[in-house]
Design a protein around this motif. Structure first.
Motif, PDB file in Angstrom:
ATOM      1  N   ASP A   2      10.545   6.949 -13.042  1.00 35.34           N
ATOM      2  CA  ASP A   2      11.944   7.220 -13.361  1.00 35.34           C
ATOM      3  C   ASP A   2      12.376   8.469 -12.602  1.00 35.34           C
ATOM      4  O   ASP A   2      11.536   9.207 -12.060  1.00 35.34           O
ATOM      5  CB  ASP A   2      12.093   7.428 -14.869  1.00 35.34           C
ATOM      6  CG  ASP A   2      13.448   6.966 -15.374  1.00 35.34           C
ATOM      7  OD1 ASP A   2      14.369   6.817 -14.540  1.00 35.34           O
ATOM      8  OD2 ASP A   2      13.595   6.755 -16.593  1.00 35.34           O
ATOM      9  N   THR A   3      13.690   8.756 -12.591  1.00 36.56           N
ATOM     10  CA  THR A   3      14.196   9.912 -11.854  1.00 36.56           C
ATOM     11  C   THR A   3      15.363  10.568 -12.571  1.00 36.56           C
ATOM     12  O   THR A   3      16.127   9.898 -13.280  1.00 36.56           O
ATOM     13  CB  THR A   3      14.625   9.500 -10.427  1.00 36.56           C
ATOM     14  OG1 THR A   3      15.084  10.656  -9.711  1.00 36.56           O
ATOM     15  CG2 THR A   3      15.748   8.471 -10.470  1.00 36.56           C
ATOM     16  N   GLU A   4      15.464  11.864 -12.381  1.00 31.67           N
ATOM     17  CA  GLU A   4      16.589  12.634 -12.911  1.00 31.67           C
ATOM     18  C   GLU A   4      16.673  13.966 -12.171  1.00 31.67           C
ATOM     19  O   GLU A   4      15.649  14.626 -11.944  1.00 31.67           O
ATOM     20  CB  GLU A   4      16.439  12.887 -14.411  1.00 31.67           C
ATOM     21  CG  GLU A   4      17.652  13.589 -15.039  1.00 31.67           C
ATOM     22  CD  GLU A   4      17.554  13.720 -16.536  1.00 31.67           C
ATOM     23  OE1 GLU A   4      17.434  14.860 -17.025  1.00 31.67           O
ATOM     24  OE2 GLU A   4      17.584  12.674 -17.213  1.00 31.67           O
ATOM     25  N   ASP A   5      17.892  14.365 -11.796  1.00 30.05           N
ATOM     26  CA  ASP A   5      18.119  15.648 -11.106  1.00 30.05           C
ATOM     27  C   ASP A   5      17.250  15.821  -9.867  1.00 30.05           C
ATOM     28  O   ASP A   5      16.745  16.921  -9.581  1.00 30.05           O
ATOM     29  CB  ASP A   5      17.872  16.826 -12.060  1.00 30.05           C
ATOM     30  CG  ASP A   5      18.890  16.878 -13.196  1.00 30.05           C
ATOM     31  OD1 ASP A   5      19.972  16.277 -13.047  1.00 30.05           O
ATOM     32  OD2 ASP A   5      18.591  17.514 -14.219  1.00 30.05           O
ATOM     33  N   GLY A   6      17.031  14.724  -9.135  1.00 30.36           N
ATOM     34  CA  GLY A   6      16.267  14.807  -7.898  1.00 30.36           C
ATOM     35  C   GLY A   6      14.761  14.888  -8.086  1.00 30.36           C
ATOM     36  O   GLY A   6      14.024  15.121  -7.130  1.00 30.36           O
ATOM     37  N   ASN A  66       0.815  -1.211   0.000  1.00 25.04           N
ATOM     38  CA  ASN A  66       0.000   0.000   0.000  1.00 25.04           C
ATOM     39  C   ASN A  66       0.849   1.262   0.000  1.00 25.04           C
ATOM     40  O   ASN A  66       0.485   2.260  -0.628  1.00 25.04           O
ATOM     41  CB  ASN A  66      -0.949   0.005   1.208  1.00 25.04           C
ATOM     42  CG  ASN A  66      -2.207  -0.812   0.939  1.00 25.04           C
ATOM     43  OD1 ASN A  66      -2.356  -1.398  -0.135  1.00 25.04           O
ATOM     44  ND2 ASN A  66      -3.107  -0.845   1.896  1.00 25.04           N
ATOM     45  N   ALA A  67       1.990   1.237   0.705  1.00 25.10           N
ATOM     46  CA  ALA A  67       2.873   2.412   0.725  1.00 25.10           C
ATOM     47  C   ALA A  67       3.396   2.709  -0.679  1.00 25.10           C
ATOM     48  O   ALA A  67       3.508   3.872  -1.091  1.00 25.10           O
ATOM     49  CB  ALA A  67       4.033   2.178   1.685  1.00 25.10           C
ATOM     50  N   GLU A  68       3.698   1.653  -1.439  1.00 21.68           N
ATOM     51  CA  GLU A  68       4.152   1.824  -2.823  1.00 21.68           C
ATOM     52  C   GLU A  68       3.021   2.377  -3.690  1.00 21.68           C
ATOM     53  O   GLU A  68       3.244   3.226  -4.563  1.00 21.68           O
ATOM     54  CB  GLU A  68       4.658   0.496  -3.373  1.00 21.68           C
ATOM     55  CG  GLU A  68       5.920  -0.010  -2.694  1.00 21.68           C
ATOM     56  CD  GLU A  68       6.272  -1.427  -3.103  1.00 21.68           C
ATOM     57  OE1 GLU A  68       7.485  -1.728  -3.209  1.00 21.68           O
ATOM     58  OE2 GLU A  68       5.344  -2.239  -3.316  1.00 21.68           O
ATOM     59  N   LEU A 101       7.934  15.584  -9.532  1.00 23.50           N
ATOM     60  CA  LEU A 101       7.961  15.848  -8.095  1.00 23.50           C
ATOM     61  C   LEU A 101       9.319  15.533  -7.477  1.00 23.50           C
ATOM     62  O   LEU A 101       9.980  14.584  -7.885  1.00 23.50           O
ATOM     63  CB  LEU A 101       6.898  14.990  -7.392  1.00 23.50           C
ATOM     64  CG  LEU A 101       5.449  15.144  -7.881  1.00 23.50           C
ATOM     65  CD1 LEU A 101       4.557  14.147  -7.165  1.00 23.50           C
ATOM     66  CD2 LEU A 101       4.948  16.557  -7.657  1.00 23.50           C
ATOM     67  N   ASN A 102       9.720  16.330  -6.475  1.00 25.01           N
ATOM     68  CA  ASN A 102      10.902  15.980  -5.687  1.00 25.01           C
ATOM     69  C   ASN A 102      10.445  15.221  -4.437  1.00 25.01           C
ATOM     70  O   ASN A 102       9.235  15.015  -4.231  1.00 25.01           O
ATOM     71  CB  ASN A 102      11.722  17.224  -5.334  1.00 25.01           C
ATOM     72  CG  ASN A 102      10.920  18.266  -4.543  1.00 25.01           C
ATOM     73  OD1 ASN A 102      10.043  17.929  -3.753  1.00 25.01           O
ATOM     74  ND2 ASN A 102      11.222  19.539  -4.762  1.00 25.01           N
ATOM     75  N   SER A 162       7.451   8.533   5.784  1.00 23.45           N
ATOM     76  CA  SER A 162       8.494   9.558   5.927  1.00 23.45           C
ATOM     77  C   SER A 162       9.231   9.749   4.609  1.00 23.45           C
ATOM     78  O   SER A 162       9.160   8.905   3.704  1.00 23.45           O
ATOM     79  CB  SER A 162       9.487   9.148   7.013  1.00 23.45           C
ATOM     80  OG  SER A 162      10.260   8.033   6.582  1.00 23.45           O
ATOM     81  N   ILE A 163       9.970  10.846   4.510  1.00 19.22           N
ATOM     82  CA  ILE A 163      10.752  11.120   3.302  1.00 19.22           C
ATOM     83  C   ILE A 163      11.784  10.012   3.078  1.00 19.22           C
ATOM     84  O   ILE A 163      12.006   9.572   1.947  1.00 19.22           O
ATOM     85  CB  ILE A 163      11.440  12.502   3.402  1.00 19.22           C
ATOM     86  CG1 ILE A 163      10.398  13.617   3.330  1.00 19.22           C
ATOM     87  CG2 ILE A 163      12.476  12.673   2.288  1.00 19.22           C
ATOM     88  CD1 ILE A 163      10.952  15.010   3.426  1.00 19.22           C
ATOM     89  N   MET A 164      12.393   9.545   4.148  1.00 19.52           N
ATOM     90  CA  MET A 164      13.396   8.481   4.029  1.00 19.52           C
ATOM     91  C   MET A 164      12.762   7.187   3.518  1.00 19.52           C
ATOM     92  O   MET A 164      13.327   6.492   2.658  1.00 19.52           O
ATOM     93  CB  MET A 164      14.086   8.236   5.376  1.00 19.52           C
ATOM     94  CG  MET A 164      15.257   7.260   5.302  1.00 19.52           C
ATOM     95  SD  MET A 164      16.217   7.204   6.838  1.00 19.52           S
ATOM     96  CE  MET A 164      16.959   8.836   6.827  1.00 19.52           C
ATOM     97  N   GLU A 165      11.568   6.879   4.024  1.00 25.09           N
ATOM     98  CA  GLU A 165      10.864   5.671   3.564  1.00 25.09           C
ATOM     99  C   GLU A 165      10.487   5.784   2.092  1.00 25.09           C
ATOM    100  O   GLU A 165      10.600   4.819   1.334  1.00 25.09           O
ATOM    101  CB  GLU A 165       9.612   5.449   4.417  1.00 25.09           C
ATOM    102  CG  GLU A 165       9.912   4.959   5.829  1.00 25.09           C
ATOM    103  CD  GLU A 165       8.684   4.945   6.719  1.00 25.09           C
ATOM    104  OE1 GLU A 165       8.590   4.059   7.587  1.00 25.09           O
ATOM    105  OE2 GLU A 165       7.814   5.827   6.542  1.00 25.09           O
ATOM    106  N   ILE A 166      10.054   6.977   1.687  1.00 22.86           N
ATOM    107  CA  ILE A 166       9.707   7.209   0.280  1.00 22.86           C
ATOM    108  C   ILE A 166      10.928   6.994  -0.600  1.00 22.86           C
ATOM    109  O   ILE A 166      10.861   6.330  -1.637  1.00 22.86           O
ATOM    110  CB  ILE A 166       9.147   8.640   0.085  1.00 22.86           C
ATOM    111  CG1 ILE A 166       7.794   8.773   0.771  1.00 22.86           C
ATOM    112  CG2 ILE A 166       9.022   8.972  -1.408  1.00 22.86           C
ATOM    113  CD1 ILE A 166       7.252  10.190   0.818  1.00 22.86           C
ATOM    114  N   SER A 167      12.067   7.533  -0.160  1.00 27.46           N
ATOM    115  CA  SER A 167      13.309   7.401  -0.920  1.00 27.46           C
ATOM    116  C   SER A 167      13.706   5.936  -1.104  1.00 27.46           C
ATOM    117  O   SER A 167      14.122   5.526  -2.187  1.00 27.46           O
ATOM    118  CB  SER A 167      14.430   8.165  -0.208  1.00 27.46           C
ATOM    119  OG  SER A 167      15.643   8.039  -0.905  1.00 27.46           O
TER     120      SER A 167
END
Length: 325
Positions: free
Chosen positions: A63-67, A3-5, A22-23, A45-50
């Motif tokens: 996908d991700t680029e430049d944060g 669910n968090a995902e 989004l950052n 939390s932000i850490m969990e999201i990361s």
């Protein structure tokens, strides 16, 4: 998929509908809750999201680029975000002096940037969305004063070739009113708001009053919204208080009725020129003027993307009740 995902993916998909990458702070602040869909949903939390963004379940979609994070195949949103932030900064510099004048209108208690303007996601030709909190019993007096100023500004801008207009689509009485129209879109719009003027804790009270239902759609509802403040001069405030004294009592009540008739008449006249899905509310608590709202299309696009990802359980968002105008 956990669910968090699903919450992280839902947040990314929702803002993709607005062409917004989004950052991590955005993913935290606007973390979608699944409670309104009858699914367990917690704060992340932000850490969990990361950490969750590194897992295969999300990497195959995000996908991700430049944060910045965006749906696969939407890398163009990185450059687009930078471009729109630059446009928004320039536009706010133009807006500031006009917001000062709006805040000096009698009975305006709070003024906020809203919509794409509040999250620095506007185009060069975008309208400027504003949300007002006004004194109870003087809703139409305040709305008339603001609308009159906006009309004068627009005539001045036309001489210089400006295409932007103020979108004065929502006036609500201050003092803690729970909003009746609810959806992920409505909750997001209130969560995005960035107050520019507040002569008390009016926006804090507004969010507190609506927090319970908003938390069904978003996990992190901060009752003290981020601000984009303007500085009001003592002269403006003195003139405003003087006008308010003159507009109190029976004379003010009479003018309130007159201004209400004028506003209702103008809106009814304008409706004849418009066709599309929207909502218009004119009562004692709010003036909501959304004759051509993008909400229905945004939610349909969101649901279609979720179905494409095979997540039928997340493709059940509904609009807050629109009709053909």
């Amino acid at each position: 998929m956990e669910n968090a995902e699903k919450q992280i993916l839902a947040t990314t998909v929702y803002f993709d509908c607005f062409d917004r990458a989004l950052n991590l702070n955005d993913l935290f602040k606007f973390s979608v809750s699944l409670k309104h869909l009858g699914m367990p949903s917690g704060k992340i939390s932000i850490m969990e999201i990361s950490e969750l963004l590194k897992k295969d379940n999300l990497k195959k979609h995000i996908d991700t680029e430049d944060g910045l994070y965006f749906l696969r195949g939407r890398k163009n949103l990185v450059a687009l975000r930078r471009e729109r932030e630059e446009i928004s900064t320039r536009h706010f510099k133009i807006l500031k002096k006009y917001l000062n004048l709006f805040s000096a209108v009698p009975f305006v208690r709070g003024l906020s940037l809203s919509g794409s303007l509040a999250i620095e996601n506007i185009r060069e030709d975008s309208d400027w969305d504003l949300f007002f909190l006004v004194q109870r019993g003087r809703l139409y007096t305040a709305a008339f004063g603001v609308s009159l100023l906006a009309a004068l500004f627009f005539r001045k801008w036309q001489k210089f070739g400006f295409k932007n207009i103020f979108c004065l689509n929502h006036f609500v009485i201050s003092g803690g009113e729970e909003m009746p129209s609810r959806s992920i879109y409505e909750a997001a719009e209130f969560l995005k708001m960035k107050p520019a003027f507040d002569d008390g804790d009016h926006f804090k009270k507004f969010i507190q009053c609506n927090k319970k239902w908003m938390e069904n759609y978003f996990s992190h509802i901060d009752v003290v919204p981020e601000k984009q403040e303007i500085k009001n001069t003592e002269c403006f405030l003195w003139i405003k208080k003087t006008k308010e004294k003159l507009l109190q009592g029976k004379a003010g009540d009479f003018l309130e009725k007159i201004f209400r008739k004028i506003i209702v008449s103008r809106i009814e006249k304008n409706k004849k020129k418009l066709t599309g899905f929207g909502r218009i509310v004119l009562d004692e608590k709010q003036i909501e003027y959304h004759p051509l709202s993008p909400q229905k299309e945004i939610i349909e696009n969101y649901n279609a993307t979720m179905k494409k990802f095979g997540l039928e359980d997340l493709a059940k968002e509904k609009d807050s009740g629109f009709y053909w105008i």
